[in-house]
Scaffold this motif. Structure first.
Motif, PDB file in Angstrom:
ATOM      1  N   LEU A 146       0.832  -1.205   0.000  1.00 38.94           N
ATOM      2  CA  LEU A 146       0.000   0.000   0.000  1.00 38.94           C
ATOM      3  C   LEU A 146       0.866   1.253   0.000  1.00 38.94           C
ATOM      4  O   LEU A 146       0.652   2.186  -0.794  1.00 38.94           O
ATOM      5  N   PHE A 147       1.861   1.285   0.888  1.00 40.41           N
ATOM      6  CA  PHE A 147       2.716   2.468   0.993  1.00 40.41           C
ATOM      7  C   PHE A 147       3.630   2.624  -0.222  1.00 40.41           C
ATOM      8  O   PHE A 147       3.870   3.737  -0.678  1.00 40.41           O
ATOM      9  N   GLU A 148       4.145   1.510  -0.725  1.00 45.21           N
ATOM     10  CA  GLU A 148       5.046   1.608  -1.872  1.00 45.21           C
ATOM     11  C   GLU A 148       4.291   2.142  -3.088  1.00 45.21           C
ATOM     12  O   GLU A 148       4.792   3.006  -3.821  1.00 45.21           O
ATOM     13  N   MET A 149       3.070   1.663  -3.310  1.00 47.25           N
ATOM     14  CA  MET A 149       2.287   2.122  -4.450  1.00 47.25           C
ATOM     15  C   MET A 149       1.796   3.562  -4.277  1.00 47.25           C
ATOM     16  O   MET A 149       1.448   4.227  -5.253  1.00 47.25           O
ATOM     17  N   SER A 150       1.788   4.046  -3.052  1.00 40.45           N
ATOM     18  CA  SER A 150       1.373   5.426  -2.780  1.00 40.45           C
ATOM     19  C   SER A 150       2.539   6.399  -2.831  1.00 40.45           C
ATOM     20  O   SER A 150       2.332   7.613  -2.772  1.00 40.45           O
ATOM     21  N   SER A 151       3.757   5.907  -2.946  1.00 43.31           N
ATOM     22  CA  SER A 151       4.951   6.740  -2.802  1.00 43.31           C
ATOM     23  C   SER A 151       5.465   7.256  -4.135  1.00 43.31           C
ATOM     24  O   SER A 151       4.911   6.973  -5.200  1.00 43.31           O
ATOM     25  N   ASP A 152       6.579   7.996  -4.068  1.00 40.58           N
ATOM     26  CA  ASP A 152       7.226   8.472  -5.286  1.00 40.58           C
ATOM     27  C   ASP A 152       8.261   7.484  -5.814  1.00 40.58           C
ATOM     28  O   ASP A 152       9.064   7.824  -6.688  1.00 40.58           O
ATOM     29  N   ASN A 153       8.245   6.260  -5.312  1.00 33.75           N
ATOM     30  CA  ASN A 153       9.123   5.208  -5.837  1.00 33.75           C
ATOM     31  C   ASN A 153       8.570   4.544  -7.085  1.00 33.75           C
ATOM     32  O   ASN A 153       9.253   3.727  -7.709  1.00 33.75           O
ATOM     33  N   VAL A 154       7.317   4.843  -7.431  1.00 35.62           N
ATOM     34  CA  VAL A 154       6.681   4.186  -8.575  1.00 35.62           C
ATOM     35  C   VAL A 154       6.108   5.232  -9.523  1.00 35.62           C
ATOM     36  O   VAL A 154       5.806   6.366  -9.128  1.00 35.62           O
ATOM     37  N   THR A 155       5.959   4.846 -10.783  1.00 33.98           N
ATOM     38  CA  THR A 155       5.344   5.709 -11.781  1.00 33.98           C
ATOM     39  C   THR A 155       4.584   4.838 -12.768  1.00 33.98           C
ATOM     40  O   THR A 155       4.596   3.603 -12.668  1.00 33.98           O
ATOM     41  N   GLU A 195      17.655   2.516   1.412  1.00 33.53           N
ATOM     42  CA  GLU A 195      17.717   1.445   2.403  1.00 33.53           C
ATOM     43  C   GLU A 195      16.394   0.713   2.529  1.00 33.53           C
ATOM     44  O   GLU A 195      16.347  -0.516   2.666  1.00 33.53           O
ATOM     45  N   THR A 196      15.304   1.457   2.509  1.00 33.53           N
ATOM     46  CA  THR A 196      13.987   0.864   2.768  1.00 33.53           C
ATOM     47  C   THR A 196      13.184   0.676   1.487  1.00 33.53           C
ATOM     48  O   THR A 196      11.976   0.423   1.560  1.00 33.53           O
ATOM     49  N   TRP A 197      13.835   0.783   0.334  1.00 30.81           N
ATOM     50  CA  TRP A 197      13.109   0.617  -0.917  1.00 30.81           C
ATOM     51  C   TRP A 197      12.342  -0.716  -0.910  1.00 30.81           C
ATOM     52  O   TRP A 197      12.859  -1.751  -0.497  1.00 30.81           O
ATOM     53  N   GLY A 198      11.095  -0.665  -1.360  1.00 27.26           N
ATOM     54  CA  GLY A 198      10.267  -1.861  -1.435  1.00 27.26           C
ATOM     55  C   GLY A 198       9.526  -2.175  -0.153  1.00 27.26           C
ATOM     56  O   GLY A 198       8.649  -3.038  -0.141  1.00 27.26           O
ATOM     57  N   GLU A 199       9.847  -1.486   0.940  1.00 25.73           N
ATOM     58  CA  GLU A 199       9.221  -1.762   2.236  1.00 25.73           C
ATOM     59  C   GLU A 199       8.149  -0.740   2.597  1.00 25.73           C
ATOM     60  O   GLU A 199       7.474  -0.894   3.611  1.00 25.73           O
ATOM     61  N   GLY A 200       8.011   0.322   1.800  1.00 28.50           N
ATOM     62  CA  GLY A 200       6.951   1.300   2.027  1.00 28.50           C
ATOM     63  C   GLY A 200       7.310   2.442   2.956  1.00 28.50           C
ATOM     64  O   GLY A 200       6.510   3.375   3.120  1.00 28.50           O
ATOM     65  N   GLN A 201       8.491   2.400   3.576  1.00 31.72           N
ATOM     66  CA  GLN A 201       8.835   3.437   4.549  1.00 31.72           C
ATOM     67  C   GLN A 201       8.959   4.818   3.906  1.00 31.72           C
ATOM     68  O   GLN A 201       8.823   5.841   4.577  1.00 31.72           O
ATOM     69  N   ARG A 202       9.232   4.863   2.624  1.00 33.02           N
ATOM     70  CA  ARG A 202       9.368   6.152   1.942  1.00 33.02           C
ATOM     71  C   ARG A 202       8.101   6.978   2.077  1.00 33.02           C
ATOM     72  O   ARG A 202       8.160   8.200   2.236  1.00 33.02           O
ATOM     73  N   PHE A 203       6.931   6.356   2.013  1.00 32.05           N
ATOM     74  CA  PHE A 203       5.680   7.101   2.091  1.00 32.05           C
ATOM     75  C   PHE A 203       5.543   7.806   3.437  1.00 32.05           C
ATOM     76  O   PHE A 203       5.016   8.924   3.516  1.00 32.05           O
ATOM     77  N   ILE A 204       6.024   7.181   4.491  1.00 27.78           N
ATOM     78  CA  ILE A 204       5.980   7.813   5.813  1.00 27.78           C
ATOM     79  C   ILE A 204       6.850   9.064   5.827  1.00 27.78           C
ATOM     80  O   ILE A 204       6.463  10.105   6.369  1.00 27.78           O
ATOM     81  N   ASP A 205       8.031   8.988   5.203  1.00 26.82           N
ATOM     82  CA  ASP A 205       8.900  10.166   5.126  1.00 26.82           C
ATOM     83  C   ASP A 205       8.270  11.263   4.273  1.00 26.82           C
ATOM     84  O   ASP A 205       8.393  12.453   4.582  1.00 26.82           O
ATOM     85  N   LEU A 206       7.613  10.885   3.182  1.00 24.15           N
ATOM     86  CA  LEU A 206       6.944  11.872   2.344  1.00 24.15           C
ATOM     87  C   LEU A 206       5.870  12.614   3.136  1.00 24.15           C
ATOM     88  O   LEU A 206       5.724  13.849   2.996  1.00 24.15           O
ATOM     89  N   LYS A 207       5.138  11.910   3.956  1.00 28.06           N
ATOM     90  CA  LYS A 207       4.084  12.526   4.759  1.00 28.06           C
ATOM     91  C   LYS A 207       4.668  13.464   5.808  1.00 28.06           C
ATOM     92  O   LYS A 207       4.234  14.604   5.951  1.00 28.06           O
ATOM     93  N   ARG A 208       5.667  12.998   6.546  1.00 27.24           N
ATOM     94  CA  ARG A 208       6.133  13.812   7.666  1.00 27.24           C
ATOM     95  C   ARG A 208       6.973  15.001   7.228  1.00 27.24           C
ATOM     96  O   ARG A 208       6.990  16.025   7.913  1.00 27.24           O
ATOM     97  N   TYR A 209       7.647  14.883   6.076  1.00 22.38           N
ATOM     98  CA  TYR A 209       8.397  16.028   5.554  1.00 22.38           C
ATOM     99  C   TYR A 209       7.591  16.851   4.555  1.00 22.38           C
ATOM    100  O   TYR A 209       8.105  17.809   3.985  1.00 22.38           O
ATOM    101  N   GLY A 210       6.337  16.489   4.339  1.00 23.07           N
ATOM    102  CA  GLY A 210       5.481  17.270   3.450  1.00 23.07           C
ATOM    103  C   GLY A 210       6.038  17.390   2.053  1.00 23.07           C
ATOM    104  O   GLY A 210       5.932  18.449   1.409  1.00 23.07           O
TER     105      GLY A 210
END
Length: 522
Positions: free
Chosen positions: A58-67, A467-482
């Motif tokens: 869910l987080f990976e597909m919501s992040s800027d890691n995918v297009t 480091e966390t690619w594929g695990e969805g953690q990027r979306f959390i960083d996107l949210k907290r850093y706006g």
């Protein structure tokens, strides 16, 4: 009947979802855990305190890691909706319904274990089991908060919606719940963490890497305190972890194929792995490049401009890049992956080859914990210690040399020189040259000063993205850093994710809303 209701809580299974079939299900005693009256039975019960559904996909597909690779490729319906930031009505293993259902079930298991320990005797008699139940409850609620709530923001915590935080076994399936505030939710999580830490022990764990052992508990505490901007505690708890946990040696993967890397990465004997989770998920299949998931994925353009092959202090591309992650990529132009996120297939019928798709991954690792501490140092403007941690990360992740690339030793000057030369990426790029690793920050409830502090944070965010690619953690960083970014859709208007975007709080399952819980605003 009363005890069975206590085991099967629950919010997810009954009261909040309003499922009439629950009564029939609860009339049947599932196993001997219905009567939990010994320490050994509590330990067995706690095996069920760990969620088997995770938000990684869910987080990976919501992040800027995918297009979008284009409409000529196929996407699954839930993948399409996640990518478009739409509500997901399906009930597959990676969907919000299953995440809510499973994690609240685990919260109920924790509450049952805590109640049973109290019934057996003084909770001081079994401090380790008590602590494991508390830390598991906290972690499940933390995961739910990341999924269904906005990023923690102390300036808005009294306004943002929280989530129900049950602390007792449910006696009445008709119990009504309210969401409360984000402030209340995070205070409850913090209370459980702080109560658990002094009691955590590995002494009774036969497979500690699959439980909240001591270092995993402190790694979680460090991550949580970073999220709530309590930097001193984040540093303190991360330092406890890093006294014993060591960085993984990425050079071990240089001569391995994809399947061997997958297996080596998650070994329980790997010192860097602190807590290993197995979950039902198609995330591995999707990121591996299955034709059924290829439309929205991590493609060559993303890899070249934003992730593994993008220019970093360690080099660029593949020929002059010392970053080992960049040298061990697999897949196709539409789906490029570092093979730590791959599928494990559980066969239930050998003849028809039917079964369940799993992923196995370290929920907490030494590397991510190191980056937690580095960020906390940077936020305190202790740049020397932040850079020391960043250099430790580089040493474990980079070859001494590759092509003309040389493994760097970062300094404050070199970080400023490098990051100042990187232009900010466009929110909606019209050409791939407008993509970079540097994006404008709109921190939620905290400040980042321009210059050295921002440059260090920008580089740290890129390290964690890799480091966390594929695990969805990027979306959390996107949210907290706006961080604002765009999901392009072939033949349609682009979809922009804004700072403090309300869609960052995934919508609650429809059944939960119908049962009376307030929906996330849109």
């Amino acid at each position: 009947m009363k005890i069975i209701n206590r085991i099967h809580i629950l919010l997810a299974a009954c009261a909040l979802l309003g499922l009439t079939a629950c009564n029939d299900y609860l009339d049947k005693v599932p196993d001997d855990r219905a009567q939990v009256d010994t320490q050994e039975k509590v330990q067995k019960l706690l095996v069920s305190a760990y969620a088997t559904h995770v938000p990684n996909f869910l987080f990976e597909m919501s992040s800027d890691n995918v297009t979008d690779n284009g409409s000529q490729y196929t996407a699954q319906p839930n993948q399409d909706e996640m990518y478009r930031f739409k509500d997901v009505p399906t009930r597959g293993n990676d969907d919000p319904y299953s995440l809510w259902d499973d994690m609240y079930y685990r919260v109920g298991t924790c509450n049952e274990a805590l109640a049973d320990l109290k019934a057996i005797g003084d909770t001081a008699t079994y401090p380790a089991e008590y602590a494991e139940a508390l830390i598991c409850r906290a972690y499940n609620m933390y995961q739910l908060a990341n999924i269904f709530c906005m990023a923690y923001n102390p300036d808005s915590a009294d306004v943002y919606l929280g989530l129900p935080y049950p602390t007792e076994p449910e006696q009445d399936v008709n119990t009504k719940y309210n969401r409360g505030t984000q402030k209340e939710l995070y205070a409850n999580i913090n209370r459980d963490i702080e109560a658990a830490l002094p009691r955590i022990s590995d002494s009774y764990m036969t497979t500690p890497k699959f439980h909240f052992n001591t270092v995993a508990a402190y790694a979680f505490a460090a991550r949580f305190n970073l999220m709530i901007h309590n930097y001193d505690k984040a540093i303190e708890y991360a330092s406890k972890v890093l006294k014993t946990a060591k960085m993984r040696d990425y050079s071990q993967y240089m001569n391995l194929g994809a399947e061997d890397i997958k297996n080596a990465y998650i070994k329980s004997s790997e010192n860097a792995n602190l807590l290993i989770i197995s979950a039902y998920s198609t995330n591995g299949r999707a990121l591996q490049g299955s034709s059924y998931y290829k439309r929205f994925n991590h493609n060559q353009d993303m890899t070249l401009r934003e992730t593994f092959w993008a220019k970093g202090p360690w080099g660029a591309s593949t020929t002059n890049n010392t970053l080992i992650l960049a040298l061990r990529l697999f897949g196709s132009d539409q789906a490029i992956n570092f093979p730590k996120v791959r599928e494990f297939w559980e066969v239930t019928d050998k003849i028809n080859n039917t079964g369940y798709a799993h992923i196995v991954f370290p929920a907490f690792s030494a590397e991510v914990t190191l980056l937690v501490r580095a960020e906390a140092y940077a936020m305190k403007k202790d740049y020397a210690n932040a850079i020391a941690d960043m250099n430790t990360w580089i040493t474990s992740h980079c070859l001494p040399s590759h092509g003309t690339g040389k493994r760097p030793t970062l300094t404050e000057e070199s970080i400023n020189t490098f990051m100042d030369e990187v232009h900010y990426a466009e929110v909606t790029p019209t050409a791939n040259s407008q993509r970079t690793i540097k994006k404008v920050l709109h921190p939620q409830g905290f400040k980042v000063a321009s210059g050295t502090q921002e440059n260090i944070i920008q580089l740290l965010l890129q390290m964690r993205r890799l480091e966390t690619w594929g695990e969805g953690q990027r979306f959390i960083d996107l949210k907290r850093y706006g961080i604002e970014f765009t999901h392009f859709v072939d033949g349609e208007d682009p979809i922009i994710f804004h700072a403090a975007d309300k869609r960052g709080a995934i919508q609650l399952p429809e059944d939960v809303i119908k049962a009376g819980l307030e929906a996330n605003p849109r």
